[in-house]
Motif scaffolding. Structure first.
Motif, short mmCIF file in Angstrom:
data_model
loop_
_atom_site.label_atom_id
_atom_site.label_comp_id
_atom_site.label_asym_id
_atom_site.label_seq_id
_atom_site.Cartn_x
_atom_site.Cartn_y
_atom_site.Cartn_z
N VAL A 100 0.84 -1.20 0.00
CA VAL A 100 0.00 0.00 0.00
C VAL A 100 0.88 1.26 0.00
N LYS A 101 0.52 2.20 -0.90
CA LYS A 101 1.35 3.40 -1.07
C LYS A 101 0.82 4.57 -0.24
N GLN A 102 1.57 5.67 -0.24
CA GLN A 102 1.20 6.87 0.51
C GLN A 102 0.33 7.82 -0.30
N GLU A 103 0.64 7.94 -1.59
CA GLU A 103 -0.06 8.93 -2.41
C GLU A 103 -0.03 8.52 -3.87
N VAL A 104 -1.11 8.77 -4.56
CA VAL A 104 -1.14 8.49 -5.99
C VAL A 104 -1.90 9.60 -6.69
N ARG A 105 -1.43 9.89 -7.91
CA ARG A 105 -2.13 10.88 -8.74
C ARG A 105 -2.50 10.18 -10.05
N VAL A 106 -3.80 10.24 -10.41
CA VAL A 106 -4.30 9.49 -11.56
C VAL A 106 -5.06 10.43 -12.50
N PHE A 107 -4.89 10.18 -13.80
CA PHE A 107 -5.67 10.89 -14.83
C PHE A 107 -6.63 9.89 -15.46
N ALA A 108 -7.89 10.27 -15.64
CA ALA A 108 -8.84 9.42 -16.40
C ALA A 108 -9.48 10.26 -17.48
N PRO A 109 -9.67 9.65 -18.65
CA PRO A 109 -10.05 10.43 -19.83
C PRO A 109 -11.54 10.72 -19.99
N ALA A 110 -11.81 11.78 -20.73
CA ALA A 110 -13.15 12.05 -21.23
C ALA A 110 -13.51 10.98 -22.26
N ALA A 134 -12.67 6.50 -25.65
CA ALA A 134 -11.95 7.43 -24.80
C ALA A 134 -11.06 8.32 -25.66
N VAL A 135 -10.81 9.53 -25.19
CA VAL A 135 -9.88 10.44 -25.87
C VAL A 135 -8.69 10.75 -24.96
N ASP A 136 -7.62 11.30 -25.55
CA ASP A 136 -6.43 11.61 -24.75
C ASP A 136 -6.67 12.80 -23.83
N TYR A 137 -7.48 13.72 -24.30
CA TYR A 137 -7.68 14.98 -23.61
C TYR A 137 -9.03 15.52 -23.99
N PRO A 138 -9.83 16.10 -23.13
CA PRO A 138 -9.57 16.41 -21.72
C PRO A 138 -9.75 15.18 -20.82
N GLY A 139 -9.76 15.42 -19.51
CA GLY A 139 -9.96 14.35 -18.55
C GLY A 139 -9.85 14.92 -17.15
N ASP A 140 -10.03 14.08 -16.16
CA ASP A 140 -9.99 14.55 -14.77
C ASP A 140 -8.83 13.91 -14.03
N GLU A 141 -8.40 14.59 -12.96
CA GLU A 141 -7.29 14.10 -12.16
C GLU A 141 -7.73 13.90 -10.72
N VAL A 142 -7.30 12.81 -10.15
CA VAL A 142 -7.54 12.57 -8.72
C VAL A 142 -6.20 12.37 -8.04
N CYS A 143 -6.01 13.12 -6.95
CA CYS A 143 -4.85 12.87 -6.12
C CYS A 143 -5.38 12.27 -4.82
N MET A 144 -4.88 11.09 -4.47
CA MET A 144 -5.39 10.39 -3.29
C MET A 144 -4.24 10.11 -2.33
N PRO A 198 -7.20 5.12 -18.14
CA PRO A 198 -6.64 5.93 -17.04
C PRO A 198 -5.15 5.64 -16.86
N LYS A 199 -4.43 6.64 -16.34
CA LYS A 199 -3.01 6.38 -16.09
C LYS A 199 -2.56 7.00 -14.77
N VAL A 200 -1.59 6.32 -14.15
CA VAL A 200 -1.00 6.82 -12.92
C VAL A 200 0.04 7.86 -13.30
N ILE A 201 -0.15 9.09 -12.81
CA ILE A 201 0.82 10.17 -13.11
C ILE A 201 2.00 10.09 -12.16
N ASN A 202 1.73 9.92 -10.87
CA ASN A 202 2.82 9.54 -9.96
C ASN A 202 2.29 8.81 -8.74
N LEU A 203 3.19 8.09 -8.13
CA LEU A 203 2.84 7.16 -7.05
C LEU A 203 4.01 7.18 -6.07
#
Lengths: 332, 332
Positions: free
Chosen positions: A19-29, A44-54, A326-331
């Protein structure tokens, strides 16, 4: 506890060391319906999309700490916000809701109520982030039921033609719902979507209510001929067939009423040599599909100029089909 | 004469030295709709089918000299019989109607009004024979409009879901009619059709009139999800997906009323492990689709036994999908 619940607990046992401390994810429109395939197709398209930082926190529970880019329209209450509500469901399913706490920061890079699967992108980003934070106990396909549940919370019905492509990437077919049967379709390399969002408000609920309960069988046959043609065209990589097939005789005539300048935009797009033009999801965004970027870009530029001349503000997005999802931007 | 007519004459100029004396052609029965794809899908089988023997004669014109196997039900008048009427249209199109005479002998190896594309098999056999006799001035695809016209004469509407597979072989999709857009779909190697024809009369016209003009959009969405699933399943060679997709929620409930023991036959077939079961065309023939011959053969045997026990005579045909379409049996 039932046998089934025990089984689920065993299957998805959390490896706490992963289990990690923090993750930032992008998911597409996503573009639901893909013009002719009402309620069953989407991409799905590459852009736009939403980001979640957890972030993992000490106190158990799911909290929304901030939402950016929504102009204050989305609820911060974790039971009312679909992102947190779905993540909560996931943690409960994994039977760790009382053992872990997460804080969610949601950044919307796309307009709400645009017909681009705004709620789906957020929901998928949230669930994908939670799964990544936990060391991926579930597969993408196993996350789907939670995504559909999120769509039900957001829109009042559990359609999957936005959440499926947002989660799986590419072009997805929802063959049926009982049980959910999701098929990934081939993506022709040069398929490009040019999207224009005229900034007028068309809530999904209203756009649905306009549609009649009954349709002429004759029109339904035309529509499913086109749907079958589109699926065949994707497998054959046949842009001509894709173009002939992407026509909506059933839903577009009704929904177009809610979209200013729809038929003029269509004429403009087709005159630029795009393969097809139609409504994205329930609108008001419209989409031009082209082979290669040039025609789509020209179409959206001309459509925007036309809308501006008519006093309608708009946004444009030109993108290939996003096959990754969706893709993990950083973890960390 | 218009430029277009001149062009057609040039394009299809008859090489009189290539014209033969006699040709015998077989054209196959077909299963229209392929269970879920009302009016847009169909496939050909190896057996049964109809045979046309066509001879060149001195006196110009098209004559029917004999029809075997129709129990006297089909007209011998060359303007009323669809086979001769279509051949006449072809000769007129080629602008040689006043230069050639043909005699037609039609042998029906399949029941009329069975839901197996009886009129289509005859029409296709006749047109394919005429084209072969003339040294093949037209391609198969170029023969299609004449086949559709034959269907219009025979059934009162120009549907192509029987004539297209009868002419092209394999599994065909009719994407649309304006203009006719015919797509050949892939045929999984092991796909077998077990057909039972219960000997009760269901004219195509009546079976069509039962169907309601309007359908629930909800049901139409289920249907086109299945159609899209079937097309994808054929390309993926995915028998499970084919099986899940071959379900008809729209037409079967109405047409099944006209078919004795339909739901019992369905239960019997599914209990034999077939992929799917449904009505062939407008019925009363029913079709069980299986992977490999075993399940289909077992299903039709048990269905026939059941019908016999209920005093209903029937015929059975078990066949792979016929990918070749019509064939020349001999030519001299």
């Amino acid at each position: 506890m039932s046998n089934q619940e025990t089984l689920q607990r065993e299957q998805h046992k959390i490896d706490w060391s992963a289990v990690k401390q923090e993750v930032r994810v992008f998911a597409p429109a996503t573009v639901a319906n893909m013009i002719c395939g009402f309620d069953i197709l989407g991409f799905a398209v590459d852009y736009p999309g939403d980001e979640v930082c957890m972030r993992k926190v000490e106190v158990p529970g799911v909290r929304i700490i901030a939402i950016h880019g929504d102009e204050g329209r989305l609820p911060l209450d974790p039971d009312k916000n679909t992102v947190s509500a779905c993540v909560k469901m996931l943690l409960e399913h994994l039977q760790i809701a009382d053992q872990i706490g997460v804080e969610i920061e949601l950044t919307k890079h796309m307009p709400i109520g645009s017909g681009l699967g705004s709620s789906s992108a957020s929901t998928v980003a949230g669930l994908f982030a939670a799964n990544a934070l936990l060391g991926n106990p579930l597969s993408k396909a196993e996350l789907m039921p939670f995504c559909v549940e999120g769509e039900r919370l957001a829109c009042g019905h559990g359609h999957a033609d936005n959440v499926a492509p947002a989660l799986m990437g590419g072009i997805t077919l929802i063959r049926g719902y009982e049980p959910l049967d999701m098929i990934e379709l081939p993506v022709p390399d040069d398929l490009v979507a040019g999207i224009v969002f005229p900034q007028v408000d068309v809530p999904t609920r209203d756009a649905r209510q306009l549609i009649k309960e009954k349709v002429l069988l004759r029109d339904a046959v035309t529509q499913w001929g086109n749907i079958a043609g589109l699926v065949a065209g994707l497998y054959r990589n046949d842009y001509e067939l894709i173009s002939r097939s992407m026509q909506d005789v059933l839903i577009e005539p009704t929904r177009a009423i809610l979209i200013p300048e729809f038929y003029t935009m269509k004429d403009i797009a087709l005159s630029c040599g795009v393969l097809a033009f139609g409504i994205s999801g329930s609108g008001p965004s419209v989409v031009a599909i082209s082979k290669g970027k040039k025609a789509a870009q020209e179409a959206v530029d001309k459509i925007q100029a036309h809308l501006t001349a008519h006093g309608i503000e708009s946004l444009q997005f030109v993108s290939s089909v996003n096959v990754a999802g969706p893709k993990v931007i950083n973890l960390k």
